[in-house]
Scaffold this active site. Structure first.
Site, PDB file in Angstrom:
ATOM      1  N   ARG A 111     -57.677  83.002  41.802  1.00 53.47           N
ATOM      2  CA  ARG A 111     -57.940  84.441  41.674  1.00 53.47           C
ATOM      3  C   ARG A 111     -56.695  85.026  41.018  1.00 53.47           C
ATOM      4  O   ARG A 111     -55.620  85.079  41.627  1.00 53.47           O
ATOM      5  CB  ARG A 111     -58.185  85.063  43.050  1.00 53.47           C
ATOM      6  CG  ARG A 111     -58.543  86.546  43.045  1.00 53.47           C
ATOM      7  CD  ARG A 111     -58.729  87.009  44.477  1.00 53.47           C
ATOM      8  NE  ARG A 111     -58.967  88.442  44.568  1.00 53.47           N
ATOM      9  CZ  ARG A 111     -60.154  89.025  44.623  1.00 53.47           C
ATOM     10  NH1 ARG A 111     -61.245  88.282  44.576  1.00 53.47           N
ATOM     11  NH2 ARG A 111     -60.274  90.335  44.737  1.00 53.47           N
ATOM     12  N   HIS A 138     -66.044  87.781  36.950  1.00 48.10           N
ATOM     13  CA  HIS A 138     -66.123  87.542  38.397  1.00 48.10           C
ATOM     14  C   HIS A 138     -67.438  86.789  38.668  1.00 48.10           C
ATOM     15  O   HIS A 138     -68.357  87.321  39.289  1.00 48.10           O
ATOM     16  CB  HIS A 138     -66.094  88.881  39.141  1.00 48.10           C
ATOM     17  CG  HIS A 138     -65.690  88.783  40.575  1.00 48.10           C
ATOM     18  ND1 HIS A 138     -65.572  87.578  41.251  1.00 48.10           N
ATOM     19  CD2 HIS A 138     -65.383  89.755  41.490  1.00 48.10           C
ATOM     20  CE1 HIS A 138     -65.206  87.804  42.482  1.00 48.10           C
ATOM     21  NE2 HIS A 138     -65.075  89.114  42.665  1.00 48.10           N
ATOM     22  N   GLN A 141     -69.012  86.381  42.349  1.00 44.18           N
ATOM     23  CA  GLN A 141     -69.608  87.620  42.841  1.00 44.18           C
ATOM     24  C   GLN A 141     -70.979  87.837  42.226  1.00 44.18           C
ATOM     25  O   GLN A 141     -71.937  88.208  42.922  1.00 44.18           O
ATOM     26  CB  GLN A 141     -68.703  88.809  42.519  1.00 44.18           C
ATOM     27  CG  GLN A 141     -69.260  90.151  42.968  1.00 44.18           C
ATOM     28  CD  GLN A 141     -69.353  90.267  44.477  1.00 44.18           C
ATOM     29  OE1 GLN A 141     -68.366  90.092  45.169  1.00 44.18           O
ATOM     30  NE2 GLN A 141     -70.536  90.567  44.993  1.00 44.18           N
ATOM     31  N   ASP A 233     -68.764  99.815  41.210  1.00 39.30           N
ATOM     32  CA  ASP A 233     -67.539  99.172  41.674  1.00 39.30           C
ATOM     33  C   ASP A 233     -66.444 100.243  41.718  1.00 39.30           C
ATOM     34  O   ASP A 233     -66.647 101.365  41.231  1.00 39.30           O
ATOM     35  CB  ASP A 233     -67.156  98.034  40.725  1.00 39.30           C
ATOM     36  CG  ASP A 233     -66.040  97.145  41.259  1.00 39.30           C
ATOM     37  OD1 ASP A 233     -65.699  97.271  42.456  1.00 39.30           O
ATOM     38  OD2 ASP A 233     -65.505  96.335  40.486  1.00 39.30           O
ATOM     39  N   CYS A 273     -69.662  95.466  45.187  1.00 32.55           N
ATOM     40  CA  CYS A 273     -69.017  94.197  45.524  1.00 32.55           C
ATOM     41  C   CYS A 273     -67.948  94.327  46.595  1.00 32.55           C
ATOM     42  O   CYS A 273     -67.506  93.308  47.150  1.00 32.55           O
ATOM     43  CB  CYS A 273     -68.439  93.549  44.267  1.00 32.55           C
ATOM     44  SG  CYS A 273     -67.260  94.577  43.387  1.00 32.55           S
ATOM     45  N   ARG A 301     -71.650  85.725  49.600  1.00 32.30           N
ATOM     46  CA  ARG A 301     -70.508  85.074  48.957  1.00 32.30           C
ATOM     47  C   ARG A 301     -70.263  83.706  49.603  1.00 32.30           C
ATOM     48  O   ARG A 301     -69.959  82.726  48.918  1.00 32.30           O
ATOM     49  CB  ARG A 301     -69.248  85.946  49.081  1.00 32.30           C
ATOM     50  CG  ARG A 301     -69.237  87.191  48.216  1.00 32.30           C
ATOM     51  CD  ARG A 301     -69.112  86.867  46.725  1.00 32.30           C
ATOM     52  NE  ARG A 301     -67.874  86.166  46.424  1.00 32.30           N
ATOM     53  CZ  ARG A 301     -66.690  86.746  46.229  1.00 32.30           C
ATOM     54  NH1 ARG A 301     -66.584  88.061  46.315  1.00 32.30           N
ATOM     55  NH2 ARG A 301     -65.630  86.027  45.921  1.00 32.30           N
TER      56      ARG A 301
END
Length: 323
Positions: A111, A138, A141, A233, A273, A301
């Site tokens: 990440r 991402h 996700q 987001d 998310c 997830r």
């Protein structure tokens, strides 16, 4: 049960554009099977003796916990590695880190702020590298989002998702997963916050295979009209904290509120998310309302990460259904 049509053993997951329609479909199917097993109290030790190196350049809740718990539930082990734990933090080349970690672990999850870092890591790694978030994509996700939509709507192909707000990494990966699954995706952002035009073109081209329409619509209320899924987001992505005040001012008209949700289909679901800033990008009435599925996304997830880990580390032609 043997499955030879799709074998992801050793394959990097940097962006969903690198995966075929069949491979994306396979991962979603494996995630759904694994989730059902978990809910039924069944377990699998398919990754017994396997290790995952987890490199984090920035903080995370869902990513760290889902990958670490996922490895544990599959019988493996995960190592949390922050910059202060690695020589990367002292200037060691990515090439050296990739080569060394490849001798120790069976996969590397990272990440990081720069997508270039992930690409360089993968170029020099002999074990699969999983992109857990970069400034450009991402993918994990987006797969969890697709699984959630599939559960709530019974399908993906032909549905319409509108993403409202900053055209960031999440928006890019939603376009990718839409293109790979036949789901129409519309991005609604103000000037200066649009998605990357190269990634948009890539998504539009990929969508031709599945019939997915990937488009832009600056007016959020027009974009949301009749939509099956409304997604947003945070307005200030990691790395842009010093611009937070400007982002809040520029994106005010793109807040997801009751009025905007009313423009969508009456059975529309709301997605985010997380983490969320209530009363900035979304009102509390929406994210805490009956149409919100944000915690289902977060839960998924875990199941998606497990499907990815099992598939790239220890596929061996076996599906979750045959474990």
């Amino acid at each position: 049960m043997q499955s030879t049509a799709v074998n992801l053993t050793g394959k990097h997951l940097l962006t969903l554009f690198d995966y075929s329609v069949e491979e994306v479909t396979y991962l979603l199917s494996e995630a759904a099977k694994g989730k059902k097993m978990f809910q039924n109290g069944e377990s699998s030790s398919v990754l017994k003796g396997k290790s995952l190196g987890m490199i984090f350049e920035n903080a995370s809740t869902r990513t760290r916990v889902s990958f670490e718990v996922g490895m544990t539930q599959l019988g493996g082990h995960a190592l949390f590695l922050s910059p202060k734990d690695l020589q990367i933090g002292r200037g060691e080349p990515i090439k050296d880190t990739a080569n060394v970690l490849s001798r120790y672990v069976d996969a590397i999850m990272i990440r990081t702020n720069s997508h270039q870092t992930v690409e360089e890591l993968a170029a020099h790694s002999s074990v699969p590298v999983i992109n857990a978030l970069t400034d450009a994509y991402h993918p994990c996700q987006a797969l969890a989002d697709a699984l959630t939509i599939q559960e709530k709507k019974g399908k993906l192909a032909g549905l319409s998702l509108v993403y409202v707000g900053d055209g960031n990494n999440v928006a890019h990966s939603l376009m990718a997963v839409g293109a790979k699954t036949g789901m129409n995706v519309t991005i609604s952002s103000p000037n200066g916050y649009e998605v990357d035009p190269i990634i948009l073109k890539h998504a539009q081209d990929a969508g031709k295979q599945t019939g997915a329409v990937i488009s832009l619509q600056a007016d959020p209320h027009l974009a949301a009209k009749g939509a099956d899924i409304v997604y947003t987001d945070v307005w200030t992505s990691m790395g842009y904290e010093n611009e937070q005040s400007k982002h809040i001012q520029d994106l005010q008209a793109y807040q997801v509120n009751d009025e905007l949700m009313a423009a969508a289909h009456k059975q529309a679901i709301f997605m985010h998310c997380l983490p969320a800033h209530r009363d900035e990008e979304v009102t509390g009435s929406v994210i805490d309302g009956t149409q919100s599925v944000v915690y289902d996304q977060a839960e998924n997830r875990l199941h998606v990460q497990k499907a990815i880990l099992r598939s790239v580390i220890a596929h061996n032609g076996i599906t979750f259904g045959g474990l």
